[in-house]
Design an enzyme around this catalytic site. Structure first.
Site, PDB file in Angstrom:
ATOM      1  N   LYS A 161     -11.063   3.727  -4.406  1.00 35.27           N
ATOM      2  CA  LYS A 161     -12.227   3.007  -3.812  1.00 35.27           C
ATOM      3  C   LYS A 161     -11.912   2.341  -2.318  1.00 35.27           C
ATOM      4  O   LYS A 161     -10.558   2.103  -2.272  1.00 35.27           O
ATOM      5  CB  LYS A 161     -13.031   1.861  -4.722  1.00 35.27           C
ATOM      6  CG  LYS A 161     -12.165   0.858  -5.217  1.00 35.27           C
ATOM      7  CD  LYS A 161     -11.079   0.025  -4.419  1.00 35.27           C
ATOM      8  CE  LYS A 161     -11.479  -0.873  -3.619  1.00 35.27           C
ATOM      9  NZ  LYS A 161     -10.252  -1.696  -2.865  1.00 35.27           N
ATOM     10  N   TYR A 254     -15.790  -5.317  -4.957  1.00 33.17           N
ATOM     11  CA  TYR A 254     -15.831  -5.754  -5.955  1.00 33.17           C
ATOM     12  C   TYR A 254     -16.930  -6.532  -6.457  1.00 33.17           C
ATOM     13  O   TYR A 254     -17.475  -6.585  -7.649  1.00 33.17           O
ATOM     14  CB  TYR A 254     -14.301  -6.389  -6.472  1.00 33.17           C
ATOM     15  CG  TYR A 254     -13.169  -5.488  -6.337  1.00 33.17           C
ATOM     16  CD1 TYR A 254     -13.092  -4.592  -7.324  1.00 33.17           C
ATOM     17  CD2 TYR A 254     -12.220  -5.874  -5.350  1.00 33.17           C
ATOM     18  CE1 TYR A 254     -11.833  -3.829  -7.047  1.00 33.17           C
ATOM     19  CE2 TYR A 254     -11.013  -4.961  -5.477  1.00 33.17           C
ATOM     20  CZ  TYR A 254     -10.775  -4.177  -6.429  1.00 33.17           C
ATOM     21  OH  TYR A 254      -9.760  -3.247  -6.063  1.00 33.17           O
TER      22      TYR A 254
HETATM   23  P1  NAD Z   1      -0.312   1.342   1.069  1.00 31.24           P
HETATM   24  O1  NAD Z   1      -0.359   1.101   2.282  1.00 31.24           O
HETATM   25  O2  NAD Z   1       0.477   0.687   0.269  1.00 31.24           O
HETATM   26  O3  NAD Z   1      -0.603   2.955   0.653  1.00 31.24           O
HETATM   27  C1  NAD Z   1      -1.181   3.965   1.505  1.00 31.24           C
HETATM   28  C2  NAD Z   1      -0.397   4.955   1.394  1.00 31.24           C
HETATM   29  O4  NAD Z   1      -0.776   6.109   2.146  1.00 31.24           O
HETATM   30  C3  NAD Z   1       1.166   5.174   1.731  1.00 31.24           C
HETATM   31  O5  NAD Z   1       1.807   5.891   0.789  1.00 31.24           O
HETATM   32  C4  NAD Z   1       1.251   5.526   3.093  1.00 31.24           C
HETATM   33  O6  NAD Z   1       2.594   6.132   3.297  1.00 31.24           O
HETATM   34  C5  NAD Z   1       0.244   6.555   3.135  1.00 31.24           C
HETATM   35  N1  NAD Z   1      -0.075   7.011   4.415  1.00 31.24           N
HETATM   36  C6  NAD Z   1      -0.386   8.071   5.061  1.00 31.24           C
HETATM   37  N2  NAD Z   1      -0.718   8.140   6.212  1.00 31.24           N
HETATM   38  C7  NAD Z   1      -0.905   6.733   6.777  1.00 31.24           C
HETATM   39  C8  NAD Z   1      -1.410   6.101   7.612  1.00 31.24           C
HETATM   40  N3  NAD Z   1      -1.802   6.613   8.931  1.00 31.24           N
HETATM   41  N4  NAD Z   1      -1.234   4.599   7.542  1.00 31.24           N
HETATM   42  C9  NAD Z   1      -0.971   3.908   6.638  1.00 31.24           C
HETATM   43  N5  NAD Z   1      -0.575   4.591   5.523  1.00 31.24           N
HETATM   44  C10 NAD Z   1      -0.525   6.040   5.362  1.00 31.24           C
HETATM   45  O7  NAD Z   1      -1.994   1.041   0.588  1.00 31.24           O
HETATM   46  P2  NAD Z   1      -2.685   1.044  -0.884  1.00 31.24           P
HETATM   47  O8  NAD Z   1      -2.737  -0.802  -1.123  1.00 31.24           O
HETATM   48  O9  NAD Z   1      -1.863   1.497  -1.804  1.00 31.24           O
HETATM   49  O10 NAD Z   1      -4.275   1.347  -0.966  1.00 31.24           O
HETATM   50  C11 NAD Z   1      -4.198   2.708  -0.785  1.00 31.24           C
HETATM   51  C12 NAD Z   1      -5.566   3.064  -1.267  1.00 31.24           C
HETATM   52  O11 NAD Z   1      -5.852   2.560  -2.510  1.00 31.24           O
HETATM   53  C13 NAD Z   1      -6.975   2.530  -0.472  1.00 31.24           C
HETATM   54  O12 NAD Z   1      -7.977   3.178  -0.608  1.00 31.24           O
HETATM   55  C14 NAD Z   1      -7.144   1.349  -1.164  1.00 31.24           C
HETATM   56  O13 NAD Z   1      -8.434   0.814  -1.211  1.00 31.24           O
HETATM   57  C15 NAD Z   1      -6.784   1.757  -2.890  1.00 31.24           C
HETATM   58  N6  NAD Z   1      -6.391   0.295  -3.559  1.00 31.24           N
HETATM   59  C16 NAD Z   1      -7.271   0.407  -4.803  1.00 31.24           C
HETATM   60  C17 NAD Z   1      -6.895  -0.805  -5.803  1.00 31.24           C
HETATM   61  C18 NAD Z   1      -7.609  -1.045  -6.709  1.00 31.24           C
HETATM   62  O14 NAD Z   1      -7.502  -1.995  -7.505  1.00 31.24           O
HETATM   63  N7  NAD Z   1      -8.444  -0.037  -7.158  1.00 31.24           N
HETATM   64  C19 NAD Z   1      -5.824  -1.583  -5.191  1.00 31.24           C
HETATM   65  C20 NAD Z   1      -5.249  -1.214  -4.199  1.00 31.24           C
HETATM   66  C21 NAD Z   1      -5.529  -0.286  -3.174  1.00 31.24           C
END
Ligand code: NAD
Length: 402
Positions: A161, A254
């Site tokens: 999401k 949420y």
């Molecule tokens: P994060 O920044 O920790 O991870 C992002 C990933 O994408 C990394 O591995 C990064 O290397 C990669 N990536 C590739 N190209 C990128 C760019 N141009 N800029 C930044 N990162 C890039 O983020 P996250 O918190 O893990 O979030 C990722 C996804 O998961 C989002 O869609 C977020 O909404 C979702 N999420 C959902 C929940 C949940 O509880 N359902 C919780 C956290 C995140």
């Protein structure tokens, strides 16, 4: 049924239902008569299978293989470790732009080098029979493209999401899944969380009975945290081209989703306004929104999302005969649920509530049974439509019908 008796039955039903959620709380199986029992011998011996708190996991060969696309904070802290807590899923591949990180993660989870993919050579995953599902955990702006690529590779898709930047993107993702004949699920973990499920029951009832709190009339929900640009995972969230939206898209979702699943109906109108923002020029998304949603039953939801307050994740539903408080409602590991009905109040305790494992197992089961998952693409599309309407209401100052 008189109101007091109905309340008692509802409260008792709720308690029974709460106890029924984890089988850990059910009474142990007992033989019919103690007279017939042979106590064990005073030497080492084999004994029967104990009552299991959860079913035995499926053998590795029968588990559904997941490829994680994006090895960021959520993928590595919540999803990868929790795949091992599922009944029917396994980590089968990783996809990353950082080869060194991908190699370390693959080695730690015992994956062979052939199951490590870069963004550039991802498409060869089509020939990897270990991978059934591609789980997209990338910044939001990439969700559509990667969903389409995964479907083109003949895989099922679990996508984080918010589903995508616009309703049109979401519709394209759904259409791509239909063309491929593959499943599309959105990672709404809270819809698999036993605390949230118990709250739904208290609000909406079930089996022909009203919820414990009587007719639900008012939802109040707030999600907030500080957006910290020094933290890697917050950097893309500050940038509109990558995040598609701000606090509403990231955490306000949420409250949108929660109000919908708690009430069990869809909003028809929204009003909204933006909250004051910081003066950080790098932040090109909105940092706070306050919005209201009206539902066909007459229930209303009043919500905020903010990147400028200390963490909050709460949902509160007030009904004609009581109220439900989830605070925190949508935390990864801590949820508190209080249900007040008439003059009775109870705190619900549910041991071993693992929403991540339950969500992952739902995807695996949907694939195995060839049925739609509980939170399909259409569910993600609904929230994106509503959030688009909320932004429009905040921008125009007018109520927006949905
Ligand atoms: P994060 O920044 O920790 O991870 C992002 C990933 O994408 C990394 O591995 C990064 O290397 C990669 N990536 C590739 N190209 C990128 C760019 N141009 N800029 C930044 N990162 C890039 O983020 P996250 O918190 O893990 O979030 C990722 C996804 O998961 C989002 O869609 C977020 O909404 C979702 N999420 C959902 C929940 C949940 O509880 N359902 C919780 C956290 C995140």
């Amino acid at each position: 049924m008189p109101a007091t008796r109905r309340r008692f039955c509802q409260a008792a039903g709720g308690l029974l239902a709460a106890a029924a959620i984890p089988s850990a709380l059910s009474a142990p199986r007992r033989p019919m008569s103690e007279d017939a029992v042979d106590l064990p011998p005073a030497k080492l011996t084999g004994r029967p299978l104990p009552d299991l708190l959860q079913p035995l996991p499926l053998p590795p060969g029968e588990r559904i293989g997941f490829a994680l696309v994006g090895l960021g904070a959520y993928a590595l802290n919540q999803i990868a470790p929790n795949l091992a807590n599922t009944r029917g899923c396994k980590l089968a591949a990783v996809v990353s732009g950082n080869a060194e990180k991908a190699g370390r993660v693959a080695a730690a989870y015992g994956l062979g080098k052939e199951h490590v993919y870069s963004y550039d050579d991802f498409d060869r995953i089509a020939d990897d029979p270990a991978v059934d599902v591609v789980y997209i955990i990338l910044p939001n702006a990439f969700h559509r493209e990667w969903t389409e690529r995964a479907f083109a590779a003949g895989k099922h898709v679990l996508c984080e999401k918010p589903m995508a930047g616009t309703p049109a993107d979401c519709e394209a993702m759904i259409a791509a899944g239909e063309r491929a004949g593959k499943k599309l699920m959105i990672g709404y973990r809270a819809q698999f969380d036993p605390y949230n499920l118990e709250a739904i029951k208290a609000v909406r009832g079930g089996d022909g009975t009203d919820g414990e709190i009587g007719v639900p009339r008012i939802v109040v929900s707030d999600h907030g945290r500080i957006l910290d640009l020094a933290v890697t995972r917050d950097q893309w969230r500050a940038k509109k081209e990558l995040a598609c939206g701000g606090s509403l898209y990231d955490i306000g979702i949420y409250s949108v989703n929660g109000a919908r699943y708690l009430l069990g109906e869809e909003p028809t109108e929204t009003t909204a306004r933006y909250l004051p923002r910081s003066d950080r020029p790098q932040v090109t998304v909105e940092e706070g929104v306050e919005w209201q949603m009206t539902f066909p039953s007459g229930a209303v939801a009043s919500c905020t999302s903010s990147y400028r307050v200390a963490g909050n994740k709460r949902i509160h539903v007030q009904g004609a005969e009581g109220e439900v408080t989830l605070d925190p409602a949508t935390d990864y590991y801590i949820r508190n649920l209080k249900i007040q009905s008439g003059d009775k109040t109870r705190d619900v305790e549910i041991p071993q509530a693992n929403q991540f494992a339950a969500m992952l197992d739902e995807m695996a089961t949907a694939v195995r049974e060839n049925r739609d998952p509980k939170t399909p693409g259409a569910e993600g599309l609904r929230d994106v439509r509503i959030m688009t309407a909320i932004y429009k209401a905040a921008e125009t100052g007018e109520a927006v019908k949905m």
